[in-house]
Scaffold this motif. Structure first.
Motif, PDB file in Angstrom:
ATOM      1  N   ILE A 267       0.849  -1.202   0.000  1.00 43.46           N
ATOM      2  CA  ILE A 267       0.000   0.000   0.000  1.00 43.46           C
ATOM      3  C   ILE A 267       0.878   1.243   0.000  1.00 43.46           C
ATOM      4  CG2 ILE A 267      -1.757   1.281   1.283  1.00 43.46           C
ATOM      5  CD1 ILE A 267      -2.708  -1.426   2.401  1.00 43.46           C
ATOM      6  N   GLY A 268       1.929   1.226   0.823  1.00 50.20           N
ATOM      7  CA  GLY A 268       2.773   2.405   0.948  1.00 50.20           C
ATOM      8  C   GLY A 268       3.588   2.728  -0.274  1.00 50.20           C
TER       9      GLY A 268
ATOM     10  N   MET B 123       0.683   3.769  11.571  1.00 51.77           N
ATOM     11  CA  MET B 123       0.260   3.180  12.847  1.00 51.77           C
ATOM     12  C   MET B 123      -0.154   4.265  13.845  1.00 51.77           C
ATOM     13  SD  MET B 123       0.349  -0.170  12.614  1.00 51.77           S
ATOM     14  CE  MET B 123      -0.212   0.015  10.915  1.00 51.77           C
ATOM     15  N   ASN B 124       0.568   5.396  13.830  1.00 56.79           N
ATOM     16  CA  ASN B 124       0.181   6.507  14.711  1.00 56.79           C
ATOM     17  C   ASN B 124      -1.183   7.058  14.332  1.00 56.79           C
ATOM     18  OD1 ASN B 124       2.480   6.433  16.296  1.00 56.79           O
ATOM     19  ND2 ASN B 124       3.624   7.852  14.992  1.00 56.79           N
ATOM     20  N   ARG B 125      -1.429   7.215  13.036  1.00 58.16           N
ATOM     21  CA  ARG B 125      -2.725   7.731  12.585  1.00 58.16           C
ATOM     22  C   ARG B 125      -3.859   6.776  12.955  1.00 58.16           C
ATOM     23  NH1 ARG B 125      -3.217  11.708   8.687  1.00 58.16           N
ATOM     24  NH2 ARG B 125      -1.252  12.729   8.122  1.00 58.16           N
ATOM     25  N   LEU B 126      -3.561   5.470  12.959  1.00 53.41           N
ATOM     26  CA  LEU B 126      -4.575   4.472  13.306  1.00 53.41           C
ATOM     27  C   LEU B 126      -4.620   4.207  14.812  1.00 53.41           C
ATOM     28  CD1 LEU B 126      -3.964   1.882  10.417  1.00 53.41           C
ATOM     29  CD2 LEU B 126      -5.619   3.755  10.481  1.00 53.41           C
TER      30      LEU B 126
ATOM     31  N   LYS C 211     -11.395   1.337   3.414  1.00 51.09           N
ATOM     32  CA  LYS C 211     -11.392   2.674   2.805  1.00 51.09           C
ATOM     33  C   LYS C 211     -10.734   3.695   3.725  1.00 51.09           C
ATOM     34  CE  LYS C 211     -15.433   2.085  -0.186  1.00 51.09           C
ATOM     35  NZ  LYS C 211     -16.801   2.583  -0.504  1.00 51.09           N
ATOM     36  N   GLN C 212     -11.020   3.584   5.036  1.00 48.73           N
ATOM     37  CA  GLN C 212     -10.416   4.512   5.982  1.00 48.73           C
ATOM     38  C   GLN C 212      -8.905   4.329   6.038  1.00 48.73           C
ATOM     39  OE1 GLN C 212     -11.836   4.133   9.998  1.00 48.73           O
ATOM     40  NE2 GLN C 212     -10.344   5.587  10.820  1.00 48.73           N
ATOM     41  N   LEU C 213      -8.460   3.056   6.041  1.00 50.37           N
ATOM     42  CA  LEU C 213      -7.021   2.804   6.065  1.00 50.37           C
ATOM     43  C   LEU C 213      -6.345   3.425   4.853  1.00 50.37           C
ATOM     44  CD1 LEU C 213      -5.278  -0.475   7.139  1.00 50.37           C
ATOM     45  CD2 LEU C 213      -4.478   0.767   5.142  1.00 50.37           C
ATOM     46  N   LEU C 214      -6.978   3.299   3.684  1.00 51.81           N
ATOM     47  CA  LEU C 214      -6.401   3.892   2.481  1.00 51.81           C
ATOM     48  C   LEU C 214      -6.378   5.412   2.569  1.00 51.81           C
ATOM     49  CD1 LEU C 214      -7.708   1.777  -0.545  1.00 51.81           C
ATOM     50  CD2 LEU C 214      -5.507   1.668   0.597  1.00 51.81           C
ATOM     51  N   ARG C 215      -7.440   6.015   3.100  1.00 51.06           N
ATOM     52  CA  ARG C 215      -7.466   7.479   3.239  1.00 51.06           C
ATOM     53  C   ARG C 215      -6.326   7.956   4.131  1.00 51.06           C
ATOM     54  NH1 ARG C 215     -13.179   6.880   3.507  1.00 51.06           N
ATOM     55  NH2 ARG C 215     -13.082   6.921   5.799  1.00 51.06           N
TER      56      ARG C 215
ATOM     57  N   ARG D 278      -5.564  -2.006  -4.126  1.00 53.86           N
ATOM     58  CA  ARG D 278      -5.131  -1.451  -2.837  1.00 53.86           C
ATOM     59  C   ARG D 278      -6.211  -1.646  -1.767  1.00 53.86           C
ATOM     60  NH1 ARG D 278      -3.982   3.870  -2.356  1.00 53.86           N
ATOM     61  NH2 ARG D 278      -1.980   3.689  -1.266  1.00 53.86           N
ATOM     62  N   LEU D 279      -7.471  -1.600  -2.181  1.00 57.78           N
ATOM     63  CA  LEU D 279      -8.556  -1.829  -1.220  1.00 57.78           C
ATOM     64  C   LEU D 279      -8.501  -3.266  -0.701  1.00 57.78           C
ATOM     65  CD1 LEU D 279     -11.009  -0.192  -0.080  1.00 57.78           C
ATOM     66  CD2 LEU D 279     -12.410  -1.391  -1.764  1.00 57.78           C
ATOM     67  N   ARG D 280      -8.213  -4.213  -1.587  1.00 60.55           N
ATOM     68  CA  ARG D 280      -8.095  -5.606  -1.170  1.00 60.55           C
ATOM     69  C   ARG D 280      -6.910  -5.785  -0.222  1.00 60.55           C
ATOM     70  NH1 ARG D 280      -7.682  -7.574  -5.769  1.00 60.55           N
ATOM     71  NH2 ARG D 280      -5.470  -8.090  -5.915  1.00 60.55           N
ATOM     72  N   TRP D 281      -5.781  -5.153  -0.552  1.00 61.74           N
ATOM     73  CA  TRP D 281      -4.615  -5.228   0.318  1.00 61.74           C
ATOM     74  C   TRP D 281      -4.934  -4.646   1.697  1.00 61.74           C
ATOM     75  CZ3 TRP D 281      -0.703  -3.029  -3.792  1.00 61.74           C
ATOM     76  CH2 TRP D 281      -0.387  -4.037  -4.703  1.00 61.74           C
ATOM     77  N   ALA D 282      -5.667  -3.525   1.718  1.00 60.38           N
ATOM     78  CA  ALA D 282      -6.026  -2.909   2.995  1.00 60.38           C
ATOM     79  C   ALA D 282      -6.884  -3.857   3.829  1.00 60.38           C
ATOM     80  CB  ALA D 282      -6.761  -1.594   2.751  1.00 60.38           C
ATOM     81  N   GLY D 283      -7.793  -4.568   3.172  1.00 59.55           N
ATOM     82  CA  GLY D 283      -8.613  -5.545   3.879  1.00 59.55           C
ATOM     83  C   GLY D 283      -7.775  -6.645   4.490  1.00 59.55           C
ATOM     84  N   GLN D 284      -6.729  -7.090   3.759  1.00 67.81           N
ATOM     85  CA  GLN D 284      -5.836  -8.121   4.294  1.00 67.81           C
ATOM     86  C   GLN D 284      -5.069  -7.609   5.510  1.00 67.81           C
ATOM     87  OE1 GLN D 284      -3.453  -9.050   0.847  1.00 67.81           O
ATOM     88  NE2 GLN D 284      -4.888 -10.600   0.096  1.00 67.81           N
TER      89      GLN D 284
END
Length: 599
Positions: free
Chosen positions: A390-391, A455-458, A427-431, A403-409
């Motif tokens: 993703i990064g 990780m800090n943002r999450l 979607k939030q992780l990608l944003r 990328r959405l699928r990767w974020a789900g994983q």
């Protein structure tokens, strides 16, 4: 609604395979649309699922192949939420080891999968306990009875057994397993706990195996156990080409249809894809000389009558090799062939590293792509590797679904480690990821900063989760070692963030790869060097009953069948073979009478 297609999308051969109701072994010649057939078969069966708890399973040889097939299915407009696709190792980890590992003494207290870098470090250390043994002697794989050494030198086996006794003990003490142990423990679990395969058979109405000729016996039996437990309700679909079975040194082989039929205990139909839509008739005629299985190939490409150049140079000196490669690349680019349609092959990656560096210097206007030039550890089971995808990719519309699928994983990985992700969506992780701006030119430093920022943002304290911490150390240690090795070989630019970003981009430059690594690929021009006895075939295969002839033919078959238009083979002279003098030309090529071109 059942998935349908038009006559222009699939040939009658392909449609017959997709619609086959029984379990199926599909022998597919090169360029016959194997991946397309597999894609449509999966889409067709997904559309026919009868329950929300059912899954179609597709086992691929590489994760890249899995991504390609999934994206093709999504491109057909078919929902893939009930598709599980990946390698057999990933399948065993997700469906057998993680949920049922507590039933196996060696896994009951938890475990971590080590990557290839960690394995290499351990084995290199242990090799120092035995004289005359190096890491390269330590190849092995498991069958149902135990491990099998791949070293052909029987005189080394006792010393290797002593090393592996220490190796397995150390892994057990640290609650670690490697990729081969994943298969071994999965096999033990389904043998000792029969309820596991019964549960899986109720979930999977169909299991597909791509490139079945590269499958190990322990993998066949693991899948067959599930199919057999389904008592006719679970079917199997295997597709591949026995002529391309070049991983036999690792235990892979093309199982005969009757043996697979008996192993699975279900009716098994045998079909073939015989039409080649890739290569010209001249190329098909050439690589068919190396056919070791009785398969029929019919030229069906629109360009099948094209006049291919097929050359074989066994007079070129080793010190002129790069000059000749540069000449051929410039020749074909000058004829309008795109650089990404040119592939340079050699039997071993060690032969390619230095050549690639010198080609890049001689042809600065072109990019060169190859898996051996990936600057960080490509361990799909490592959490930080998954997050790096993703990064390192752009937030473009064309990449959104991937990328959405990767974020789900990534979110599922966090959940498995006990992280509270109830309020986190893909979607939030990608944003959050897309909003991160990092001014860093070093690739590894960039990823370190990116991981911390995300990780800090999450609001996730990843250091408080042991497995995430172990994965973090493994990812950065192995990546740093890989970069250091590539730098020593002269590729100083390998550490830059621009090079890191290339890893997940579509191929853009001249491909550089090994014969084993290029399987599944196709190019307008294929140039292969290192066609030398001891390389093609590998020196370990020369001890076989036929002197390595079959092994050499399979390698040459794979090389020749990658080309659409032109093929160039080189047996360079004066390449040193250590204390054995110099390599000689591959015997199989010497014995072939063919009207080669002069280019």
């Amino acid at each position: 609604m059942t998935f349908v297609w038009t006559e222009s999308e699939l040939t009658p051969e392909q449609s017959q395979a997709v619609r086959e109701e029984n379990s199926l072994m599909l022998v597919a010649c090169p360029g016959s649309g194997k991946t397309r057939t597999l894609t449509y078969k999966i889409a067709y069966e997904l559309s026919r699922l009868k329950g929300e708890r059912q899954f179609i399973v597709a086992l691929t040889y590489t994760n890249r192949a899995a991504d390609e097939i999934r994206e093709r299915i999504e491109g057909l407009g078919v929902d893939t939420s009930q598709l599980w696709i990946g390698t057999i190792h990933s399948f065993c980890l997700e469906w057998i080891l993680k949920p049922y590992g507590l039933y196996e003494q060696g896994l009951a207290q938890g475990f971590r999968v080590i990557d290839s870098f960690e394995q290499e470090q351990i084995l290199e250390e242990l090799c120092r306990t035995q004289s005359g043994i190096t890491y390269w002697d330590c190849g092995y794989y498991f069958n149902e009875q135990g491990y099998v050494l791949t070293c052909r030198d029987q005189n080394k086996h006792e010393r290797l057994k002593a090393i592996f006794a220490l190796y397995f003990r150390r892994l057990a003490e640290n609650r670690q397993i490697d990729f081969e142990l994943m298969l071994y423990y999965s096999s033990r679990l389904i043998q000792n706990q029969p309820f596991i395969v019964q549960i899986l058979a109720n979930i999977f109405p169909l299991i597909l195996i791509d490139e079945y000729q590269d499958t190990k016996h322990i993998q066949y039996t693991t899948v067959a156990s599930i199919v057999r437990a389904g008592a006719g309700q679970t079917k199997i679909f295997v597709v591949g080409d026995p002529n391309q079975a070049i991983f036999d040194s690792l235990g892979g082989f093309a199982m005969e249809v009757e043996q697979l039929r008996q192993l699975c205990g279900v009716p098994l139909t045998e079909l073939a894809l015989t039409e080649n839509y890739r290569s010209t008739n001249r190329l098909i005629s050439y690589f068919s000389h190396f056919n070791v299985a009785a398969t029929n190939i019919i030229g069906a490409s629109p360009d099948r009558a094209f006049s291919s150049n097929i050359s074989y140079d066994m007079t070129l000196d080793r010190d002129q090799l790069e000059t000749e490669l540069v000449r051929l690349i410039r020749l074909y680019v000058g004829q309008g062939i795109s650089p990404d349609q040119i592939c340079i092959l050699a039997p071993w990656w060690v032969l390619l590293a230095g050549v690639t560096r010198r080609l890049a210097a001689a042809l600065p206007e072109y990019e060169f792509d190859g898996p051996g030039m990936v600057p960080f550890s490509r361990d799909i089971e490592n959490f930080w590797y998954r997050l790096s995808r993703i990064g390192l990719t752009n937030s473009s519309p064309s990449q959104y679904v991937r990328r959405l699928r990767w974020a789900g994983q990534v979110i599922r990985d966090l959940e498995n480690e006990g992280v509270d992700t109830a309020e986190l969506s893909a979607k939030q992780l990608l944003r959050e990821s897309n909003s991160i701006q990092i001014d860093q030119t070093d690739g590894l430093l960039y990823l370190g900063d990116y991981f911390d920022a995300l990780m800090n943002r999450l609001n996730i304290d990843w250091k408080s989760y042991p497995l995430l911490s172990e994965h973090h150390t493994a990812f950065f240690d192995s990546s740093a070692a890989r970069i250091d090795r590539l730098r020593r070989e002269g590729t100083a630019y390998i550490a830059g963030i621009d090079f890191f970003r290339r890893v997940f981009r579509h191929r853009s430059g001249v491909t550089v790869n090994t014969i084993h690594g290029v399987k599944g690929g196709e190019f307008d021009v294929v140039i292969a060097y290192g066609m030398l006895q001891g390389m093609v075939p590998h020196f370990s295969d020369e001890a076989a009953g036929d002197g390595g002839v079959t092994a050499a033919k399979k390698l040459l078959y794979v090389i020749g069948s990658r080309a659409r238009k032109h093929l160039h083979l080189i047996s360079e002279q004066k390449r040193a073979r250590g204390r054995y003098g110099v390599y000689s030309t591959t015997d199989v090529l010497l014995g072939l009478n063919f009207d080669y071109d002069i280019v």
